[in-house]
Design an enzyme around this catalytic site. Structure first.
Site, PDB file in Angstrom:
ATOM      1  N   ASP A  80       0.816  -1.219   0.000  1.00 43.06           N
ATOM      2  CA  ASP A  80       0.000   0.000   0.000  1.00 43.06           C
ATOM      3  C   ASP A  80       0.852   1.272   0.000  1.00 43.06           C
ATOM      4  O   ASP A  80       0.605   2.205   0.770  1.00 43.06           O
ATOM      5  CB  ASP A  80      -0.950   0.014   1.208  1.00 43.06           C
ATOM      6  CG  ASP A  80      -1.896  -1.180   1.233  1.00 43.06           C
ATOM      7  OD1 ASP A  80      -2.020  -1.863   0.200  1.00 43.06           O
ATOM      8  OD2 ASP A  80      -2.500  -1.427   2.288  1.00 43.06           O
ATOM      9  N   ASP A  97      -0.060  -4.805  -3.619  1.00 44.53           N
ATOM     10  CA  ASP A  97      -1.093  -3.780  -3.887  1.00 44.53           C
ATOM     11  C   ASP A  97      -0.529  -2.377  -3.686  1.00 44.53           C
ATOM     12  O   ASP A  97      -1.176  -1.508  -3.081  1.00 44.53           O
ATOM     13  CB  ASP A  97      -2.298  -3.982  -2.959  1.00 44.53           C
ATOM     14  CG  ASP A  97      -2.884  -5.374  -3.041  1.00 44.53           C
ATOM     15  OD1 ASP A  97      -2.705  -6.042  -4.064  1.00 44.53           O
ATOM     16  OD2 ASP A  97      -3.520  -5.803  -2.059  1.00 44.53           O
TER      17      ASP A  97
END
Length: 200
Positions: free
Chosen positions: A19, A40
């Site tokens: 992230d 991600d």
């Protein structure tokens, strides 16, 4: 993370693991930025263009794989998505034993676009990784477009594709979002891209 509209990030260095970059709300434009991460590491749900950026997947924790994006569109009528244009994806460190994917769909209508982007041989031939668990979206609703990209992995499609249940379909007439970036003007705040930099 920012919720301001029409934000521009120019030659920024964004470095973390999971992230790294939360593209949170409204519209954002990233140019000539370096972005590093593992799981991600570019994620969120807004209209965002990353242009002439360098994307560096890093060595993740033991047992993890790399997923570059996790786009979170929840409604098919939203004009949101993550779009890369003229970017490069290269390994940061030795990723020979790590699986690296272009994205995994975070929500039901996840949309990601790669245009005219060079991808090294680190990208897994499957291209994307399904989300697992109770929040996994339906596979028939997600979209991954790949337009005029270049890669060293000959098994990865280089024409436009949409993943639909999860079939791949060619879209030969797909048009880039930005046709003439050198004349693009972004208002409020007034910033004009002049080819060699940003002018207030």
């Amino acid at each position: 993370m920012s919720s301001a509209d029409q934000m521009v990030f120019y030659r920024c260095h964004i470095d973390a693991f999971q992230d790294s970059l939360y593209v949170y709300a409204n519209r954002q434009f990233y140019r000539e930025c370096n972005i590093y991460g593992t799981v991600d590491f570019i994620f969120g749900n807004l209209a965002v263009v990353l242009q002439n950026c360098k994307v560096f997947p890093k060595v993740p924790m033991v047992g993890q794989q790399n997923t570059i994006t996790a786009q979170g569109k929840i409604d098919p009528n939203q004009n949101t998505g993550i779009a890369f244009q003229n970017c490069t994806i290269s390994p940061f460190g030795d990723l020979s034993s790590v699986k690296t994917y272009l994205r995994r769909p975070w929500k039901n209508y996840s949309t990601t676009v790669y245009m005219q982007t060079f991808m090294g041989s680190l990208i897994h031939p499957d291209g994307w990784l399904p989300w697992v668990g109770t929040t996994a979206p339906e596979p028939m609703t997600i979209n991954l477009f790949n337009y005029q990209t270049f890669n060293k992995n000959t098994s990865l499609p280089t024409t436009a594709m949409t993943i639909n249940q999860p079939k791949i379909q060619n879209i030969p007439n797909y048009q880039p979002i930005i046709n003439n970036p050198s004349s693009m003007t972004i208002n409020q705040p007034k910033i004009q891209y002049l080819g060699s930099g940003l002018k207030p």
